[in-house]
Design an enzyme around this catalytic site. Structure first.
Site, short mmCIF file in Angstrom:
data_model
loop_
_atom_site.label_atom_id
_atom_site.label_comp_id
_atom_site.label_asym_id
_atom_site.label_seq_id
_atom_site.Cartn_x
_atom_site.Cartn_y
_atom_site.Cartn_z
N GLY A 40 0.87 -1.18 0.00
CA GLY A 40 0.00 0.00 0.00
C GLY A 40 0.90 1.23 0.00
N LYS A 41 0.52 2.23 -0.81
CA LYS A 41 1.41 3.39 -0.95
C LYS A 41 1.54 4.18 0.34
CE LYS A 41 0.51 3.75 -5.85
NZ LYS A 41 1.84 3.29 -6.30
N GLU A 141 -5.08 6.23 -2.93
CA GLU A 141 -5.67 4.93 -2.65
C GLU A 141 -6.71 4.93 -1.53
OE1 GLU A 141 -2.23 1.90 -4.27
OE2 GLU A 141 -2.19 2.35 -2.13
N LEU A 222 11.05 9.64 -13.06
CA LEU A 222 11.25 8.94 -14.35
C LEU A 222 12.09 7.70 -14.16
CD1 LEU A 222 12.26 12.28 -15.99
CD2 LEU A 222 10.29 10.99 -16.80
N ALA A 224 14.84 5.16 -13.74
CA ALA A 224 16.30 5.22 -13.89
C ALA A 224 16.76 6.50 -14.60
CB ALA A 224 16.80 4.00 -14.64
N ASP A 254 7.72 5.19 -3.83
CA ASP A 254 7.28 5.44 -2.45
C ASP A 254 8.46 5.86 -1.57
OD1 ASP A 254 4.66 4.87 -3.10
OD2 ASP A 254 4.85 2.75 -2.62
N SER A 284 17.26 2.23 -2.33
CA SER A 284 16.20 1.24 -2.11
C SER A 284 16.12 0.22 -3.26
CB SER A 284 14.85 1.92 -1.90
OG SER A 284 14.26 2.26 -3.13
#
Ligand code: ATP
Length: 304
Positions: A40-41, A141, A222, A224, A254, A284
């Site tokens: 979930g965002k 969401e 965008l 990479a 996120d 990340s």
């Protein structure tokens, strides 16, 4: 205002099933394995923000079930305060059912469940209970009426709202107007403007300037190729951070939004906050999973 971030958004139990190939209509097939992951965002962005060591509150809703308990525990592990998130009796925790096939295709069914119950009343109670948070973070969401109520209250308190319009959807213009910044990826930018997604940073910069007619500031990410920032002072292209090995880009967006909010909360200007968010998002992608990869953000901020 306090150096606190309030994330109002979704939390999902992701159920990821690996399959040889996706099933045809009406067909039953066997899966290779199944993993349950927090997602979930809203949850992801709260975890990314918490991973920087910034005081972070998550306001959402889960069901009074095992999934809900796991999601709350996952957020606490990243230092996120979940006291504003009720475990509701009458409804299930939101779930995302994700089939991933050997050739990389996927099929996803999201059941919002408890996420559709995150309410304006909850938001009003939170603002009554919290000393003024400095930054509010929203996504697409949970009901837009709830997000709008939060953004209005934040505006009245003199705080800043980061609005990640993901997934892209028809949204109240007022919510766009309160966003500072609006954060979208290239596909979402294309959908909002009704044009093909920008394919370069220069093209994204143009699209970001168009979106400035509707929001105070805009960031388009965008992947990479990095990101672009646009506000009244102009447009800046941010090159991506080179990483030795890309392991899994899930949740990079996120990570970017959560760290951006943390940096804005600590007083960085938008461009510097975006540069630091881009650095953390790049870290990340060197680890698997979404919020599971944010240990890389913790490591980055421990060193700092
Ligand atoms: P997701 O839906 O996978 O979370 P997103 O589409 O919302 O992602 P992206 O634009 O893919 O978001 O990524 C956000 C930011 O993360 C980028 O602007 C960039 O700074 C960083 N990033 C993503 N992928 C890479 C990569 N391969 N190498 C370096 N940085 C990356």
């Amino acid at each position: 205002n306090q150096q606190e971030v309030l994330v109002v958004g979704s939390a999902n139990q992701d159920i990821v099933v690996r399959v040889d190939r996706l099933p045809k209509l009406g067909e039953t097939i066997l899966g290779e394995d199944v993993v349950y992951l927090p997602g979930g965002k809203g949850l992801n962005q709260a975890c990314a923000c918490g991973a920087t060591g910034t005081r972070t509150h998550f306001l959402g809703a889960v069901g009074a079930d095992g999934s809900g308990t796991q999601l709350l525990a996952a957020m606490r592990e990243r230092g996120v305060d979940v006291d504003l998130t009720p475990s509701l009796d009458e409804v299930a925790t939101g779930t995302a059912h994700i089939l991933v096939s050997a050739n990389g295709g996927n099929q996803i069914v999201v059941v919002p469940a408890a996420n559709s119950q995150v309410s304006e009343v909850q938001v009003q109670q939170a603002f009554a209970a919290l000393p003024d948070p400095r930054v509010l973070v929203l996504q697409g969401e949970i009901p837009f009426a709830t997000s709008l109520a939060a953004a209005e209250l934040m505006g009245a308190r003199g705080g800043r709202t980061v609005f990640n319009l993901a997934p892209a959807a028809e949204v109240p213009e007022r919510l766009l107007a309160l966003a500072d910044p609006l954060v979208v990826n290239e596909f979402e930018a294309g959908l909002i403007l009704g044009v093909t997604p920008p394919s370069s940073r220069a093209e994204a910069a143009e699209r970001a300037r168009e979106l400035l007619a509707r929001s105070r500031s805009v960031i388009i990410t965008l992947g990479a190729q990095g990101s672009v920032v646009a506000d009244q002072e102009g447009t800046e292209e941010i090159a991506p951070t080179e990483v030795a090995e890309v392991v899994d880009t899930t949740g990079a967006g996120d990570a970017f939004v959560g760290v951006l909010a943390a940096e804005l909360c600590h007083g960085q200007d938008l461009r510097e906050a975006a540069r630091r968010a881009s650095l953390a998002a790049a870290q990340s992608v060197t680890r698997p999973g979404a919020s599971q990869s944010y240990g890389a953000i913790e490591a980055l901020y421990r060193e700092a």
